[in-house]
Enzyme design. Structure first.
Site, short mmCIF file in Angstrom:
data_model
loop_
_atom_site.label_atom_id
_atom_site.label_comp_id
_atom_site.label_asym_id
_atom_site.label_seq_id
_atom_site.Cartn_x
_atom_site.Cartn_y
_atom_site.Cartn_z
N GLY A 801 0.81 -1.22 0.00
CA GLY A 801 0.00 0.00 0.00
C GLY A 801 0.83 1.26 0.00
O GLY A 801 0.34 2.34 -0.29
N SER A 803 3.59 1.34 -1.89
CA SER A 803 4.25 1.32 -3.19
C SER A 803 3.95 2.59 -3.98
O SER A 803 2.82 3.07 -4.00
CB SER A 803 3.79 0.11 -3.99
OG SER A 803 4.26 -1.07 -3.41
#
Length: 852
Positions: A801, A803
């Site tokens: 999440g 990224s």
């Protein structure tokens, strides 16, 4: 008369001791100066010359006497307060124009003059005094005194004023004092902040506010919120509460110039600007989410504001109310019992009041011990002298004093019995947010069952002892260790992981881990490419390293110098194609290129809000990272992060926009971008939502190795910058981020491996890690377009999440997008750092596709 309103405009008297006589020696032979018969031309010329010489001599002596022997005077202002015990407060004293105020003020000034006359250091320099205000208790007088002090005598006057209380005490005991004189005690005196009586002030404003029960008043800077505050102006607000109440001052807006030397707000626990009663000094822009609520110790408070000529901002607004003394927020101390419980400093998480002393007595069941842990500990202030000094505000527990800032849960103490006493003390000046603590009953024989107990009372897992990491916080888990074969045996007795050897970072602290690493000999310079060159050849205009690194930061090739340096992969190229030797010149506030191109497009990388201080905290403040973007889909909500680099462009990870089964993540209409977001699903008026117009993943992205893991997103329409939406700076291709630098990762990703996503934007500080070391830890999976950062001890990392989000690296006065969150071996695992796409490697590609 108000010293801030019309000023203490006394004219210093002339010094009676000045020598005004000028004498000249008589001529040695009067006959030689007698006028001869007849007005001969030669004699006339000689006479004129002699006259000119005499006049010049007299003029020179006069100039020397009145200029060079001038008695240079320094204006010294002192503020103070004193309690008048033989007077009763009258409500008319609140009005400076009332006859009652004027009569008592005259009496106070007379007595001040008499007191100063008793001191040889004060009497001859005293100019005059003004009484600023009176308050209850019996009557407290607040005054300003002015002195005209010869240069060089300032310290003597300062010392004399610092002993005013002793002077008053001596005068009060005198049998010769008049019977109708004022009885004084609790005398306080301090030098006035020189910024408060600047000669540059053109306007003075004075306001008064008396709070009352069940009413919230308001004070604000002139013009707020419709226009900026006036320049070159001094303002003060005298705030009072009823007897038995204290004042609550709650700022909802604080937006001033960033530099406190220019514009500032200063709060005093008094009705005059006494420096020993300063509650807080503020400038800059505070986030609305950061509480700025203060309590007074008594029923008075003074708010001052001073501005200079330039850069005037919106100003401030605050609510004022009165709180009954002894109510919940003002009360502290007492008896606490049971197996578990909690307690806080008064007014926590807002600022505790000055002049406070509390004591908690904690008792747990017999046979147990009391263990106290401070979840938050924020007690720092100017003059504290470091956490070891604790000369001002502190918490005392088990005979130990604690002060300053400490990481969450790092301060803990255990008693030897089932009782413990905790004391809290704040002096009269500068306050902080205080603490939040819990207590629990523990087994006195084994307070850390199946764990290792640190010297600071923390409990850690036994396997963490002697592993090379400071898990205790006080290093006691790393003392008296026997190093294993896979550890570096530091000369100072510490053991460090072997993979830290020769990583260009002194991890031992004594350089042991960097010895025998092929480093350059003494007198040699270490080049970027690993070569060595003589220090004497550094900055000699020749490339002795082979990569030009010995010619960097040599003070040549700047906009103010003549000529430039040869362009290499390490030098910064200006728009005029000339190169400069300065390392990281872009957006540092100095024009280094002749064409100024190093300072173009530099409105980036800075939060509009004043830097916040949340020790050990993980929640970011609203607006703290205004370049953070949340990428969401209709089906899944938040999936990835991104960074705003211009009004119309985002940088994210290429793996975020790869199709996954039925999900067409490469299609722009799949995504929404939220800028200015702080809490997921809380779309307030600070948030801007945009559709995506175009997605450009890097053409060489490898979905197996994650090489070239970077992508660009163009917004359907540009976003307007605000306090909560700002771009991050892009580094030049040559920007150098040193190994071991502290950097910040942010995002709404999972807070632990396999966990759920965060609701509030999270932040964490990690360290950039040597490329070679990281590549070994990750089994040789790195490419040259990747960088590593993390805490090798584990526990802090980016996760699912996060990224595509930013790795924010501070450089100079701004923050740069150093990396894009790419991949990792799990989340926050020990010896498994996070991997990030190195943005400098893609600077040209970003410029080519976005123009940024």
């Amino acid at each position: 008369m108000d010293y801030m309103d019309s000023g203490l405009r006394y004219t210093p008297t002339q010094d009676k001791d000045w020598d005004a006589d000028v004498q000249f020696l008589p001529a040695s032979d009067n006959k030689k100066l007698e006028k001869k018969k007849g007005p001969g031309k030669v004699g006339a010329v000689i006479g004129v010359l002699v006259l000119c010489v005499v006049i010049a001599l007299m003029a020179g002596l006069l100039v020397w006497h009145f200029h060079y022997r001038k008695d240079v005077r320094v204006k010294k202002m002192y503020s103070g307060s004193m309690r008048i015990t033989n007077q009763v407060f009258d409500n008319a004293y609140e009005n400076t124009n009332s006859s009652e105020f004027k009569a008592l003020a005259k009496q106070v000034k007379t007595q001040l003059k008499m007191l100063y006359s008793k001191s040889p250091q004060l009497s001859k320099y005293y100019v005059g005094s003004t009484v600023q205000a009176f308050s209850e208790g019996s009557v407290i007088a607040y005054y300003i005194s002015e002195f005209s002090v010869p240069s060089g005598q300032e310290s003597a006057v300062d010392h004399a004023m610092s002993t005013m209380d002793k002077l008053v005490e001596k005068e009060q005991r005198s049998i010769y004092r008049p019977g109708n004189s004022l009885l004084l005690e609790d005398v306080i005196s301090s030098e006035l902040d020189s910024r408060l009586f600047s000669t540059k002030f053109r306007k003075f404003f004075r306001f008064s506010e008396h709070t009352r029960t069940n009413h919230i008043g308001q004070i604000r800077s002139p013009g707020f919120p419709d226009s900026p505050y006036p320049p070159n102006t001094f303002m003060q607000w005298q705030v009072r509460a009823d007897p038995g109440y204290v004042i609550k001052l709650d700022f909802d807006t604080m937006n001033l110039e960033e530099n406190c030397r220019n514009d500032f707000v200063k709060i005093y626990d008094s009705l005059v600007a006494i420096e020993t009663s300063v509650v807080q000094e503020m400038c800059g822009y505070y986030a609305p989410s950061e509480p700025l609520a203060f309590l007074s110790s008594g029923n008075v408070m003074l708010v001052t504001m001073a501005t200079n000529q330039e850069k005037n901002y919106p100003g401030f607004r605050a609510q004022v109310s009165q709180v009954r003394r002894g109510s919940t927020n003002t009360r502290c101390g007492g008896r606490l019992t049971g197996n578990v419980g909690s307690f806080t400093s008064p007014n926590f998480p807002n600022y505790y009041p000055p002049g406070t002393s509390c004591e908690w007595t904690i008792e747990v069941p017999a046979g147990k011990s009391v263990k106290v842990t401070f979840k938050k500990f924020l007690m720092d202030e100017p003059g504290q002298g470091g956490s070891k000094g604790c000369r001002k505000d502190y918490v005392q527990i088990n005979g130990k004093k604690f002060c300053g800032d400490h990481e969450d849960n790092s301060v803990t103490e255990t008693s030897s019995t089932n009782q413990m006493t905790v004391q809290f003390y704040s002096d009269g000046s500068y306050v902080d947010r205080g603490f939040n603590a819990t207590f629990e009953a523990v087994d006195s024989a084994d307070p850390c069952p199946k764990q290792f107990q640190c010297k600071n009372q923390r409990c850690i897992k036994s396997e963490l002892k002697c592993d090379g990491w400071n898990d205790c916080g006080d290093m006691t888990d790393e003392f008296n260790c026997k190093c294993s074969s896979n550890h570096i045996h530091c000369k100072n007795g510490l053991c460090k992981p072997m993979f830290w050897k020769c990583d260009s970072v002194d991890d031992c602290g004594d350089g042991t881990d960097e010895e025998g690493c092929g480093a350059c000999a003494k007198g040699q310079f270490s080049c970027k490419n690993g070569n060595c060159a003589s220090e004497k050849k550094r900055c000699d205009g020749r490339d002795d390293c082979g990569d030009g690194s010995d010619e960097l930061d040599c003070g040549r090739g700047t906009g103010s110098s003549s000529g430039s340096v040869a362009c290499t992969d390490l030098t910064f190229k200006c728009n005029n194609n000339k190169c400069i030797s300065k390392v990281n010149p872009e957006c540092d506030g100095d024009q280094d290129c002749e064409d100024g191109s190093d300072e173009i497009n530099c409105d980036c990388g800075r939060s509009k809000f004043k830097s916040t201080r949340i020790v050990g905290g993980q929640d970011a403040e609203a607006g703290e990272f205004p370049w953070q973007v949340s990428l969401q889909t209709k089906r899944f909500g938040h999936l990835c992060g991104a960074s705003l680099i211009s009004p119309g462009w985002l940088v994210t990870a290429a793996h975020c926009v790869q199709d996954d089964g039925r999900n067409k993540f490469h299609q722009p209409d799949t995504w929404f971008a939220y800028m200015g977001l702080h809490t997921q699903r809380n779309i307030g008026n600070t948030v801007e939502k945009r559709n995506i117009k175009r997605i450009i993943p890097h053409p060489n992205y490898n979905d197996y190795t994650f090489d070239n893991d970077i992508a660009l997103m163009e917004l359907e329409s540009p976003v307007a910058y605000s306090d909560f939406i700002q771009p991050i700076c892009l580094p030049a291709a040559q920007h150098d981020f040193p190994v071991g630098s502290t950097v910040t990762i942010t995002g709404w990703g999972a807070q632990r491996e396999g966990g759920t996503a965060a609701t509030v934007l999270q932040k964490a500080q990690v360290r950039t890690i040597n490329y070679t070391v990281c590549d070994k830890l990750l089994g040789g999976q790195l490419t040259t377009r990747m960088m590593c950062a993390g805490i090798l001890a584990g526990g802090v990392d980016a996760c699912q999440g996060d990224s595509g989000g930013p790795l924010t690296i501070p450089s100079g006065i701004r923050n740069f997008l150093g990396g894009v969150v790419s991949w990792g071996d799990g989340c926050a695992r020990r010896n498994k750092p996070g991997v990030y796409t190195t943005v400098t490697k893609f600077r040209g590609w970003i410029k080519q596709n976005t123009g940024v």
